[in-house]
Design an enzyme around this catalytic site. Structure first.
Site, PDB file in Angstrom:
ATOM      1  N   ASN A  91       8.433   1.451  -0.069  1.00  0.00           N
ATOM      2  CA  ASN A  91       7.968   2.819   0.194  1.00  0.00           C
ATOM      3  C   ASN A  91       7.092   2.965   1.441  1.00  0.00           C
ATOM      4  O   ASN A  91       7.018   4.042   2.001  1.00  0.00           O
ATOM      5  CB  ASN A  91       7.295   3.415  -1.052  1.00  0.00           C
ATOM      6  CG  ASN A  91       6.072   2.659  -1.493  1.00  0.00           C
ATOM      7  OD1 ASN A  91       5.934   1.473  -1.183  1.00  0.00           O
ATOM      8  ND2 ASN A  91       5.185   3.310  -2.191  1.00  0.00           N
ATOM      9  N   GLU A 136      -0.850  -5.528  -5.939  1.00  0.00           N
ATOM     10  CA  GLU A 136      -1.080  -4.091  -5.720  1.00  0.00           C
ATOM     11  C   GLU A 136       0.074  -3.378  -6.403  1.00  0.00           C
ATOM     12  O   GLU A 136       1.196  -3.385  -5.904  1.00  0.00           O
ATOM     13  CB  GLU A 136      -1.090  -3.778  -4.213  1.00  0.00           C
ATOM     14  CG  GLU A 136      -2.137  -4.515  -3.399  1.00  0.00           C
ATOM     15  CD  GLU A 136      -3.552  -4.020  -3.660  1.00  0.00           C
ATOM     16  OE1 GLU A 136      -3.709  -2.894  -4.170  1.00  0.00           O
ATOM     17  OE2 GLU A 136      -4.499  -4.773  -3.379  1.00  0.00           O
ATOM     18  N   CYS A 141       2.242   4.885  -4.400  1.00  0.00           N
ATOM     19  CA  CYS A 141       1.563   4.335  -5.584  1.00  0.00           C
ATOM     20  C   CYS A 141       0.388   5.203  -6.006  1.00  0.00           C
ATOM     21  O   CYS A 141       0.045   5.255  -7.179  1.00  0.00           O
ATOM     22  CB  CYS A 141       1.113   2.911  -5.311  1.00  0.00           C
ATOM     23  SG  CYS A 141       0.039   2.781  -3.892  1.00  0.00           S
TER      24      CYS A 141
END
Ligand code: NAP
Length: 466
Positions: free
Chosen positions: A140, A240, A274
């Site tokens: 992304n 992450e 995210c």
């Protein structure tokens, strides 16, 4: 694919433009054996990186930043073609990655230690590279999240094997070409950096399990993150991962600001961020006004081809992702959710969707990773905090209020890695500590914090000074 200074070209895997599903390139799908070989070569070059002076590392990083700057428009276009990100957002991503390399250059010269006095001497601490870092990155932010691993790794004198997502690998290939040219110019052996394309469950998995790798720096889904905790063995890991990030809108909030910021944060990169807004928890008293403004703002978004400058919302990364988001909308409606806007899919595009739901709706529970905004009415702050904390995730939360004392009290109670006051949770600058708690992650990125994660402290004790 780029191993020990050699490029491997094979048409094993097709790379798609997510907007029209045209094939835009091919990548090799490396075997476990090839990955093992690359890791062995990288391991042999650990001393080369460790022995580079701070000025040499600074210079490599500044040169990379300059080269990205020079090729900015071209790299942004590659991101848009490969990841479906609207071009204005891709340009911002490239700009940010330039900043990350420059920031890392600064830290190459700032790896400081401490001194501790003794009766008859002194203790010194210094930071040393962990050695070989396996960097695994998602689709992304295919340039900036690679930068967040590669730049601090170089700053700290580590060798790197990089596995970019096979859903959007093209810009990482270009970055590797840039790194290759700069290493060559500086006569540094090319075995210090390797790009390993292919399937995550082969290439990524081998990086995770291989005992020669000293640290895995991973960004991606909770599912893969969890498998890494099981398979990495005795090595450092930073994770992450994903989230369902709440945005709390209190009765005293600036509703105009809250609505605009929520819409911007939710639909950035079609919700594939995210720290995207996972759900809004709005106090009943201002809910009608907030919802009305959110729907008005959502209607203004231009949906379509990521290469057109006016586009705000592009496609999702794969047909499976778009179908998954469509079925989550369906499930959300079946569970009693009310559709306020959007709700339809055409190919890989899911139109920006706003829904009113109860707090136990599926959309409030999972990471949707698509352009769907669920809004929940709450009675009071306590209820908002309870709903916010009732989750496996803990990445970012947002609070809108004009009362800073209230905001601080709520921030203290929220179980999240970051709390954003008077903005949606979708806020990050590259020098801040960034990461989650609970199943949203382990460790922190943000260049200074990655420098700490990517180094070990060596303690030197000097005795008998008289
Ligand atoms: P993903 O499916 O977890 O993939 C991430 C990376 O892991 C890819 O390079 C993938 O390779 C690789 N991989 C797949 N299986 C693996 C395995 N068994 N072992 C090791 N590596 C493996 O995630 P994604 O769909 O690309 O990205 C979306 C997710 O990333 C979301 O959950 C989002 O929240 C999270 N994310 C988090 C942050 C953050 O900073 N917290 C930032 C961005 C995204 P292949 O794709 O080649 O298979």
């Amino acid at each position: 694919m780029f191993i020990n200074g050699e490029w491997i070209f094979r048409n094993d895997l097709e790379v798609f433009n997510p907007y029209n599903l045209e094939v835009i390139g091919y990548i090799p799908s490396l075997s476990r054996k090839e990955v093992k070989e690359a890791i062995s070569i990288a391991q042999e070059h650990k001393d080369t990186m460790k022995e580079l002076s701070p000025s040499q590392r600074y210079s490599i990083l500044m040169n990379i930043a300059r080269e990205i700057q020079r090729r900015k428009e071209e790299l942004a276009k590659i991101i848009s073609l490969d990841a479906g990100k609207p071009i204005r957002q891709s340009i911002i991503e490239v700009d940010r990655s330039i900043g990350v390399f420059k920031l890392a250059a600064f830290y190459a010269k700032e790896m400081r230690g401490e001194t501790i006095p003794l009766e008859d001497g002194i203790i010194l601490t210094k930071r040393e590279p962990v050695g070989l870092i396996g960097a695994i990155t998602p689709f992304n932010f295919p340039l900036n999240l690679v930068a967040h691993k590669v730049a601090p790794a170089i700053a700290t004198g580590n060798v790197v094997v990089l596995h970019p997502s096979s859903k959007a690998p093209m810009v990482a290939i270009e970055l590797t070409k840039i790194i290759e040219s700069i290493l060559k110019r500086k006569n540094i052996p090319l075995g210090v950096f390797h790009l390993l394309t292919g399937r995550g469950d082969i290439v990524g998995d081998e990086i995770v399990r291989n005992e020669k790798v000293n640290m895995v720096s991973f960004t991606g889904s909770v599912e893969v993150g969890e498998s890494i905790t099981r398979n990495a063995g005795f090595k450092k890991i930073t994770l992450e991962l994903g989230g369902n990030n709440p945005t709390i809108v209190l009765r005293d909030a600036d509703i105009e600001m809250a609505a605009k910021s929520t819409v911007k944060g939710k639909f950035l990169n079609a919700g594939q961020v995210c720290i995207s807004v996972g759900k809004v928890l709005v106090e009943e008293e201002v809910a009608d006004r907030f919802i009305e403004r959110v729907v008005e703002e959502t209607k203004k978004l231009k949906v379509g081809n990521p290469l057109i400058r006016e586009t705000d919302v592009g496609p999702l990364i794969t047909p499976e992702s778009a179908e998954r988001v469509e079925s989550l909308i369906k499930q959300g409606l079946e569970e009693g959710g009310k559709l306020l806007y959007g709700g339809k899919r055409e190919g890989n595009i899911v139109y920006p969707t706003v829904m009113e739901v109860d707090a136990d709706n599926i959309l409030c529970e999972v990471e949707v990773f698509g352009p769907v905004l669920p809004i929940v009415r709450v009675e009071n702050i306590e209820e908002a905090i309870e709903i916010s904390n009732n989750t496996i995730y803990g990445l970012h939360a947002g609070i809108f209020t004009k009362d800073i004392n209230k905001a601080f009290k709520i921030a203290d109670k929220l179980e999240y890695g970051g709390v954003v006051i008077n903005n949606s949770p979708t806020f990050r600058v590259d020098n801040m500590p960034f990461g989650g708690i609970k199943k949203s992650g382990l460790g922190r990125e943000g260049v200074k914090y990655a420098v700490e994660e990517m180094t070990e402290i060596k303690t030197i004790i000097i005795k008998n000074i008289r």
